[in-house]
Design a protein around this motif. Structure first.
Motif, PDB file in Angstrom:
ATOM      1  N   ASN A  56     -13.978  13.133 -13.260  1.00  0.00           N
ATOM      2  CA  ASN A  56     -15.212  12.704 -13.924  1.00  0.00           C
ATOM      3  C   ASN A  56     -16.372  12.813 -12.938  1.00  0.00           C
ATOM      4  N   GLY A  57     -17.575  12.940 -13.477  1.00  0.00           N
ATOM      5  CA  GLY A  57     -18.754  13.081 -12.621  1.00  0.00           C
ATOM      6  C   GLY A  57     -19.498  11.773 -12.418  1.00  0.00           C
ATOM      7  N   GLU A  58     -19.859  11.130 -13.521  1.00  0.00           N
ATOM      8  CA  GLU A  58     -20.577   9.856 -13.432  1.00  0.00           C
ATOM      9  C   GLU A  58     -19.834   8.800 -14.225  1.00  0.00           C
ATOM     10  N   PRO A  59     -19.151   7.874 -13.592  1.00  0.00           N
ATOM     11  CA  PRO A  59     -18.996   7.743 -12.146  1.00  0.00           C
ATOM     12  C   PRO A  59     -17.995   8.771 -11.614  1.00  0.00           C
ATOM     13  N   PRO A  60     -18.082   9.066 -10.308  1.00  0.00           N
ATOM     14  CA  PRO A  60     -17.155  10.051  -9.736  1.00  0.00           C
ATOM     15  C   PRO A  60     -15.703   9.558  -9.772  1.00  0.00           C
ATOM     16  N   MET A  61     -14.838  10.393 -10.318  1.00  0.00           N
ATOM     17  CA  MET A  61     -13.410  10.029 -10.412  1.00  0.00           C
ATOM     18  C   MET A  61     -12.540  11.211 -10.013  1.00  0.00           C
ATOM     19  N   ILE A  62     -11.361  10.889  -9.507  1.00  0.00           N
ATOM     20  CA  ILE A  62     -10.418  11.914  -9.065  1.00  0.00           C
ATOM     21  C   ILE A  62      -9.046  11.564  -9.616  1.00  0.00           C
ATOM     22  N   SER A  63      -8.238  12.590  -9.886  1.00  0.00           N
ATOM     23  CA  SER A  63      -6.872  12.310 -10.351  1.00  0.00           C
ATOM     24  C   SER A  63      -5.863  12.882  -9.363  1.00  0.00           C
ATOM     25  N   VAL A  64      -4.768  12.160  -9.231  1.00  0.00           N
ATOM     26  CA  VAL A  64      -3.649  12.658  -8.425  1.00  0.00           C
ATOM     27  C   VAL A  64      -2.370  12.458  -9.232  1.00  0.00           C
ATOM     28  N   ALA A  65      -1.528  13.488  -9.240  1.00  0.00           N
ATOM     29  CA  ALA A  65      -0.265  13.403  -9.985  1.00  0.00           C
ATOM     30  C   ALA A  65       0.837  13.052  -9.003  1.00  0.00           C
ATOM     31  N   ILE A  66       1.420  11.877  -9.192  1.00  0.00           N
ATOM     32  CA  ILE A  66       2.397  11.397  -8.213  1.00  0.00           C
ATOM     33  C   ILE A  66       3.736  11.128  -8.896  1.00  0.00           C
ATOM     34  N   ARG A  67       4.765  11.754  -8.338  1.00  0.00           N
ATOM     35  CA  ARG A  67       6.109  11.553  -8.892  1.00  0.00           C
ATOM     36  C   ARG A  67       6.450  10.070  -8.813  1.00  0.00           C
ATOM     37  N   ARG A  68       7.094   9.602  -9.868  1.00  0.00           N
ATOM     38  CA  ARG A  68       7.293   8.152 -10.011  1.00  0.00           C
ATOM     39  C   ARG A  68       8.073   7.500  -8.872  1.00  0.00           C
ATOM     40  N   THR A  69       8.879   8.286  -8.166  1.00  0.00           N
ATOM     41  CA  THR A  69       9.744   7.729  -7.127  1.00  0.00           C
ATOM     42  C   THR A  69       9.031   7.544  -5.781  1.00  0.00           C
ATOM     43  N   ARG A  70       7.804   8.010  -5.648  1.00  0.00           N
ATOM     44  CA  ARG A  70       7.157   7.989  -4.326  1.00  0.00           C
ATOM     45  C   ARG A  70       6.862   6.558  -3.869  1.00  0.00           C
ATOM     46  N   TYR A  71       7.111   6.341  -2.587  1.00  0.00           N
ATOM     47  CA  TYR A  71       6.840   5.037  -1.973  1.00  0.00           C
ATOM     48  C   TYR A  71       5.348   4.715  -2.071  1.00  0.00           C
ATOM     49  N   THR A  72       4.521   5.710  -1.872  1.00  0.00           N
ATOM     50  CA  THR A  72       3.057   5.506  -1.915  1.00  0.00           C
ATOM     51  C   THR A  72       2.611   4.956  -3.275  1.00  0.00           C
ATOM     52  N   LEU A  73       3.252   5.414  -4.336  1.00  0.00           N
ATOM     53  CA  LEU A  73       2.875   4.963  -5.683  1.00  0.00           C
ATOM     54  C   LEU A  73       3.090   3.453  -5.829  1.00  0.00           C
ATOM     55  N   ARG A  74       4.121   2.971  -5.127  1.00  0.00           N
ATOM     56  CA  ARG A  74       4.385   1.525  -5.150  1.00  0.00           C
ATOM     57  C   ARG A  74       3.162   0.759  -4.633  1.00  0.00           C
ATOM     58  N   GLY A  75       2.599   1.266  -3.525  1.00  0.00           N
ATOM     59  CA  GLY A  75       1.419   0.617  -2.933  1.00  0.00           C
ATOM     60  C   GLY A  75       0.193   0.728  -3.826  1.00  0.00           C
ATOM     61  N   ILE A  76       0.069   1.876  -4.490  1.00  0.00           N
ATOM     62  CA  ILE A  76      -1.079   2.064  -5.390  1.00  0.00           C
ATOM     63  C   ILE A  76      -0.988   1.037  -6.530  1.00  0.00           C
ATOM     64  N   ARG A  77       0.215   0.823  -7.019  1.00  0.00           N
ATOM     65  CA  ARG A  77       0.389  -0.158  -8.103  1.00  0.00           C
ATOM     66  C   ARG A  77       0.183  -1.582  -7.588  1.00  0.00           C
ATOM     67  N   GLN A  78       0.595  -1.846  -6.338  1.00  0.00           N
ATOM     68  CA  GLN A  78       0.444  -3.209  -5.780  1.00  0.00           C
ATOM     69  C   GLN A  78      -1.023  -3.602  -5.643  1.00  0.00           C
ATOM     70  N   ASN A  79      -1.841  -2.687  -5.119  1.00  0.00           N
ATOM     71  CA  ASN A  79      -3.240  -3.029  -4.770  1.00  0.00           C
ATOM     72  C   ASN A  79      -4.278  -2.519  -5.766  1.00  0.00           C
ATOM     73  N   LEU A  80      -3.846  -1.551  -6.579  1.00  0.00           N
ATOM     74  CA  LEU A  80      -4.766  -0.838  -7.485  1.00  0.00           C
ATOM     75  C   LEU A  80      -5.905  -0.171  -6.713  1.00  0.00           C
ATOM     76  N   THR A  81      -5.581   0.246  -5.488  1.00  0.00           N
ATOM     77  CA  THR A  81      -6.508   1.050  -4.684  1.00  0.00           C
ATOM     78  C   THR A  81      -5.700   2.136  -3.975  1.00  0.00           C
ATOM     79  N   PHE A  82      -6.394   3.189  -3.579  1.00  0.00           N
ATOM     80  CA  PHE A  82      -5.774   4.235  -2.757  1.00  0.00           C
ATOM     81  C   PHE A  82      -6.877   5.050  -2.095  1.00  0.00           C
ATOM     82  N   SER A  83      -6.472   5.921  -1.184  1.00  0.00           N
ATOM     83  CA  SER A  83      -7.448   6.798  -0.531  1.00  0.00           C
ATOM     84  C   SER A  83      -7.026   8.237  -0.709  1.00  0.00           C
ATOM     85  N   VAL A  84      -8.012   9.124  -0.689  1.00  0.00           N
ATOM     86  CA  VAL A  84      -7.735  10.559  -0.647  1.00  0.00           C
ATOM     87  C   VAL A  84      -8.405  11.070   0.614  1.00  0.00           C
TER      88      VAL A  84
END
Ligand code: FMN
Length: 192
Positions: free
Chosen positions: A40-68
């Motif tokens: 999306n442009g306004e507001p700026p948004m990005i998508s990432v496709a993450i396999r459900r088993t990834r450890y990182t996805l666990r953290g994204i769900r815990q905090n509802l934040t992530f970095s690229v």
């Protein structure tokens, strides 16, 4: 022209090699992601496709934040390593000697060595089949000062990596400039 039918394939080029970060159980972890896109442009948004088993996805769900984080070509070894190893088994930050810092969100880990860091708040998680499509609202952007030209991010200084799947799995730097954008197409207007 002969076309070979290959069945449904995720063939879109080029794919960026990115490092997506999240705090998992309050510790920073990073994984390599190539399946990403501007959402999306306004507001700026990005998508990432993450396999459900990834450890990182666990953290994204815990905090509802992530970095690229956008690595440059000199970080190719670290980028590959983060895609080969699991945060549940190894400390990738230690092995890669990442200098981690936090920005506005406070819990989305950012890598100092990467020229670009996006801090994202989860806006949507779309659970597809193998992957979860995480859509993040970009809350802040950090750019290394030495990668700016006249105050703007300069791709020739950032030196991003593309991930290539075939004919062999590898990483590639950007190629040469071939035309001016929003300009070269004007030539075809004569045919209108
Ligand atoms: C070049 C490359 C691109 C990758 N792209 C993705 C991706 O888009 N989505 C994904 O879920 N995994 C992707 N992976 C695999 C993960 O990075 C890998 O499974 C990693 O070990 C996950 O780390 P984690 O378990 O610490 O979260 C990629 C790996 C590499 C090497």
């Amino acid at each position: 022209m002969n076309k070979i039918i290959m069945g449904p394939q995720t063939l879109i080029y080029p794919m960026p090699a990115l490092l997506v970060g999240a705090n998992v159980n309050n510790k920073p972890n990073f994984m390599t992601v190539a399946w990403s896109g501007i959402a999306n442009g306004e507001p700026p948004m990005i998508s990432v496709a993450i396999r459900r088993t990834r450890y990182t996805l666990r953290g994204i769900r815990q905090n509802l934040t992530f970095s690229v984080n956008v690595p440059s070509t000199d970080m190719v070894r670290e980028t590959d390593y983060c895609g080969l190893t699991h945060g549940s088994e190894v400390n990738k930050v230690e092995v890669c000697q990442f200098k981690v810092f936090y920005g506005e969100l406070g819990n989305a880990p950012l890598i100092e060595q990467c020229p670009i860091n996006l801090e994202c708040k989860v806006a949507h998680i779309l659970d597809l089949d193998s992957h979860s499509l995480v859509v993040g609202r970009i809350e802040e952007t950090h750019v290394s000062e030495d990668c700016l030209t006249h105050g703007k991010p300069d791709v020739n200084k950032i030196k991003p990596l593309s991930y290539i799947r075939a004919p062999a799995e590898r990483y590639q730097a950007l190629g040469k400039v071939i035309a001016k954008a929003f300009s070269i197409g004007e030539e075809l207007k004569a045919r209108q």
